[in-house]
Design a protein around this motif. Structure first.
Motif, PDB file in Angstrom:
ATOM      1  N   ASN A 158     -86.428   2.050  41.242  1.00  0.00           N
ATOM      2  CA  ASN A 158     -87.835   2.293  41.551  1.00  0.00           C
ATOM      3  C   ASN A 158     -88.556   1.027  42.002  1.00  0.00           C
ATOM      4  OD1 ASN A 158     -89.104   5.173  41.072  1.00  0.00           O
ATOM      5  ND2 ASN A 158     -87.268   4.956  39.820  1.00  0.00           N
ATOM      6  N   GLU A 159     -88.162  -0.125  41.482  1.00  0.00           N
ATOM      7  CA  GLU A 159     -88.722  -1.383  41.986  1.00  0.00           C
ATOM      8  C   GLU A 159     -88.369  -1.549  43.462  1.00  0.00           C
ATOM      9  OE1 GLU A 159     -87.661  -4.847  39.675  1.00  0.00           O
ATOM     10  OE2 GLU A 159     -88.284  -3.862  37.815  1.00  0.00           O
ATOM     11  N   ALA A 160     -87.130  -1.248  43.809  1.00  0.00           N
ATOM     12  CA  ALA A 160     -86.693  -1.369  45.207  1.00  0.00           C
ATOM     13  C   ALA A 160     -87.393  -0.339  46.095  1.00  0.00           C
ATOM     14  CB  ALA A 160     -85.178  -1.213  45.296  1.00  0.00           C
ATOM     15  N   ILE A 161     -87.523   0.890  45.603  1.00  0.00           N
ATOM     16  CA  ILE A 161     -88.188   1.950  46.373  1.00  0.00           C
ATOM     17  C   ILE A 161     -89.629   1.565  46.684  1.00  0.00           C
ATOM     18  CG2 ILE A 161     -89.109   4.312  46.187  1.00  0.00           C
ATOM     19  CD1 ILE A 161     -86.491   4.961  44.590  1.00  0.00           C
ATOM     20  N   ASN A 162     -90.292   0.964  45.724  1.00  0.00           N
ATOM     21  CA  ASN A 162     -91.706   0.620  45.888  1.00  0.00           C
ATOM     22  C   ASN A 162     -91.938  -0.728  46.559  1.00  0.00           C
ATOM     23  OD1 ASN A 162     -92.765   3.015  44.720  1.00  0.00           O
ATOM     24  ND2 ASN A 162     -92.103   2.251  42.725  1.00  0.00           N
ATOM     25  N   ASN A 163     -90.880  -1.404  46.962  1.00  0.00           N
ATOM     26  CA  ASN A 163     -90.997  -2.686  47.649  1.00  0.00           C
ATOM     27  C   ASN A 163     -90.755  -2.447  49.137  1.00  0.00           C
ATOM     28  OD1 ASN A 163     -90.614  -5.212  48.802  1.00  0.00           O
ATOM     29  ND2 ASN A 163     -89.585  -6.030  46.983  1.00  0.00           N
ATOM     30  N   PRO A 164     -91.797  -2.542  49.979  1.00  0.00           N
ATOM     31  CA  PRO A 164     -91.643  -2.231  51.401  1.00  0.00           C
ATOM     32  C   PRO A 164     -90.651  -3.131  52.140  1.00  0.00           C
ATOM     33  CG  PRO A 164     -93.893  -2.981  50.910  1.00  0.00           C
ATOM     34  CD  PRO A 164     -93.147  -2.927  49.620  1.00  0.00           C
ATOM     35  N   SER A 165     -90.295  -4.266  51.567  1.00  0.00           N
ATOM     36  CA  SER A 165     -89.341  -5.155  52.239  1.00  0.00           C
ATOM     37  C   SER A 165     -87.890  -4.801  51.907  1.00  0.00           C
ATOM     38  CB  SER A 165     -89.615  -6.614  51.861  1.00  0.00           C
ATOM     39  OG  SER A 165     -89.308  -6.831  50.495  1.00  0.00           O
ATOM     40  N   LYS A 166     -87.677  -3.804  51.071  1.00  0.00           N
ATOM     41  CA  LYS A 166     -86.312  -3.422  50.680  1.00  0.00           C
ATOM     42  C   LYS A 166     -85.940  -2.054  51.243  1.00  0.00           C
ATOM     43  CE  LYS A 166     -86.052  -6.222  46.641  1.00  0.00           C
ATOM     44  NZ  LYS A 166     -84.912  -6.995  46.380  1.00  0.00           N
ATOM     45  N   ARG A 167     -84.656  -1.901  51.547  1.00  0.00           N
ATOM     46  CA  ARG A 167     -84.083  -0.621  51.980  1.00  0.00           C
ATOM     47  C   ARG A 167     -82.900  -0.339  51.062  1.00  0.00           C
ATOM     48  NH1 ARG A 167     -86.712   2.367  55.354  1.00  0.00           N
ATOM     49  NH2 ARG A 167     -84.832   3.173  56.270  1.00  0.00           N
ATOM     50  N   GLY A 225     -77.530  10.262  39.717  1.00  0.00           N
ATOM     51  CA  GLY A 225     -76.682   9.121  39.389  1.00  0.00           C
ATOM     52  C   GLY A 225     -77.394   7.785  39.393  1.00  0.00           C
ATOM     53  N   LEU A 226     -78.430   7.662  40.218  1.00  0.00           N
ATOM     54  CA  LEU A 226     -79.135   6.387  40.328  1.00  0.00           C
ATOM     55  C   LEU A 226     -80.550   6.421  39.766  1.00  0.00           C
ATOM     56  CD1 LEU A 226     -78.102   5.279  43.934  1.00  0.00           C
ATOM     57  CD2 LEU A 226     -77.235   4.414  41.756  1.00  0.00           C
ATOM     58  N   GLY A 227     -81.051   7.615  39.472  1.00  0.00           N
ATOM     59  CA  GLY A 227     -82.424   7.708  38.990  1.00  0.00           C
ATOM     60  C   GLY A 227     -83.438   7.588  40.106  1.00  0.00           C
ATOM     61  N   VAL A 228     -83.071   8.089  41.275  1.00  0.00           N
ATOM     62  CA  VAL A 228     -83.953   8.044  42.444  1.00  0.00           C
ATOM     63  C   VAL A 228     -84.663   9.393  42.560  1.00  0.00           C
ATOM     64  CG1 VAL A 228     -83.975   7.907  44.972  1.00  0.00           C
ATOM     65  CG2 VAL A 228     -82.491   6.390  43.652  1.00  0.00           C
ATOM     66  N   PRO A 229     -85.989   9.408  42.693  1.00  0.00           N
ATOM     67  CA  PRO A 229     -86.675  10.692  42.852  1.00  0.00           C
ATOM     68  C   PRO A 229     -86.331  11.328  44.203  1.00  0.00           C
ATOM     69  CG  PRO A 229     -88.237   8.872  43.056  1.00  0.00           C
ATOM     70  CD  PRO A 229     -86.914   8.273  42.682  1.00  0.00           C
ATOM     71  N   PRO A 230     -86.210  12.659  44.258  1.00  0.00           N
ATOM     72  CA  PRO A 230     -85.806  13.332  45.495  1.00  0.00           C
ATOM     73  C   PRO A 230     -86.661  12.978  46.706  1.00  0.00           C
ATOM     74  CG  PRO A 230     -85.834  14.889  43.682  1.00  0.00           C
ATOM     75  CD  PRO A 230     -86.411  13.604  43.162  1.00  0.00           C
ATOM     76  N   GLN A 231     -87.966  12.821  46.524  1.00  0.00           N
ATOM     77  CA  GLN A 231     -88.833  12.528  47.669  1.00  0.00           C
ATOM     78  C   GLN A 231     -88.594  11.133  48.248  1.00  0.00           C
ATOM     79  OE1 GLN A 231     -89.835  13.106  44.562  1.00  0.00           O
ATOM     80  NE2 GLN A 231     -91.594  11.882  43.975  1.00  0.00           N
ATOM     81  N   ALA A 232     -87.849  10.293  47.546  1.00  0.00           N
ATOM     82  CA  ALA A 232     -87.546   8.950  48.055  1.00  0.00           C
ATOM     83  C   ALA A 232     -86.364   8.957  49.020  1.00  0.00           C
ATOM     84  CB  ALA A 232     -87.260   7.999  46.895  1.00  0.00           C
ATOM     85  N   VAL A 233     -85.616  10.053  49.067  1.00  0.00           N
ATOM     86  CA  VAL A 233     -84.467  10.141  49.973  1.00  0.00           C
ATOM     87  C   VAL A 233     -84.984  10.507  51.359  1.00  0.00           C
ATOM     88  CG1 VAL A 233     -82.282  11.297  50.463  1.00  0.00           C
ATOM     89  CG2 VAL A 233     -82.933  10.821  48.092  1.00  0.00           C
ATOM     90  N   GLU A 234     -84.874   9.568  52.289  1.00  0.00           N
ATOM     91  CA  GLU A 234     -85.396   9.777  53.636  1.00  0.00           C
ATOM     92  C   GLU A 234     -84.371  10.361  54.593  1.00  0.00           C
ATOM     93  OE1 GLU A 234     -86.938   6.071  55.059  1.00  0.00           O
ATOM     94  OE2 GLU A 234     -88.259   5.820  53.337  1.00  0.00           O
ATOM     95  N   THR A 235     -83.114   9.993  54.412  1.00  0.00           N
ATOM     96  CA  THR A 235     -82.071  10.368  55.359  1.00  0.00           C
ATOM     97  C   THR A 235     -80.796  10.716  54.611  1.00  0.00           C
ATOM     98  OG1 THR A 235     -82.988   8.796  56.953  1.00  0.00           O
ATOM     99  CG2 THR A 235     -80.767   9.566  57.374  1.00  0.00           C
ATOM    100  N   SER A 236     -80.107  11.741  55.081  1.00  0.00           N
ATOM    101  CA  SER A 236     -78.814  12.123  54.517  1.00  0.00           C
ATOM    102  C   SER A 236     -77.828  12.251  55.675  1.00  0.00           C
ATOM    103  CB  SER A 236     -78.935  13.458  53.776  1.00  0.00           C
ATOM    104  OG  SER A 236     -77.666  13.924  53.379  1.00  0.00           O
TER     105      SER A 236
END
Length: 165
Positions: free
Chosen positions: A16-25, A59-70
């Motif tokens: 979540n720190e990475a998701i909320n950091n605009p400089s990280k992908r 598996g990673l604790g990433v919220p579904p809305q954070a997934v942009e591309t599959s």
């Protein structure tokens, strides 16, 4: 859990720190195939985890809305390790050729993978629960030199055509 600087950290906080950091992908790579998924695969011939896009969330604790591309990654032919249904399996010299040229042997066990023609029914089914943004086909070169290529577009059961959609 995820390793950071040699320490195990809480993956939910880390991701979540990475998701909320605009400089990280974030790029997450799945393992195994969709048909081995514990929930959507060909039970009981599955693995013990989620191998689909949902596994990124669980598996990673990433919220579904954070997934942009599959991105769906598929081989130009179908493989399977161990038992289970395999409608396009080639138990002939073409299957052996795919196995040898494609280096289709388990990385850990060295066990040969079963090989067969590409099954578009499986690709379409996987897209239903993965929602691919795009598809990347690998190992096209393995098919070079095979005079006639086949692809499964539907199944037939008791004379009735099942289109796999």
């Amino acid at each position: 859990r995820i390793m950071k600087g040699g320490m195990i950290v809480d993956s939910i906080e880390f991701m979540n720190e990475a998701i909320n950091n605009p400089s990280k992908r974030i790029i997450a790579e799945g393992a195994n195939a969709a048909m081995l998924d514990i929930d959507f695969g060909t039970f009981p011939f599955v693995t013990s985890s989620n191998t689909t896009i949902g596994g990124v969330c669980t598996g990673l604790g990433v919220p579904p809305q954070a997934v942009e591309t599959s991105i769906g990654i598929m081989k130009a032919y179908t493989t399977r390790v161990g038992g289970g249904p395999f409608p396009t399996e080639l138990n002939d010299e073409v299957g052996v050729r795919l196995q040898e040229v494609g280096h289709e042997f388990g990385a850990t066990t060295g066990r040969p993978r079963r090989c067969g023609w590409l099954d578009l029914n499986v690709v379409k089914y996987g897209n239903k629960f993965n929602g691919y943004s795009s598809v990347n086909m690998t190992k096209l070169d393995v098919l070079s030199g095979i005079p006639k290529l086949e692809v499964a577009t539907h199944y037939e059961l008791n004379g009735k055509i099942l289109n796999g959609q």
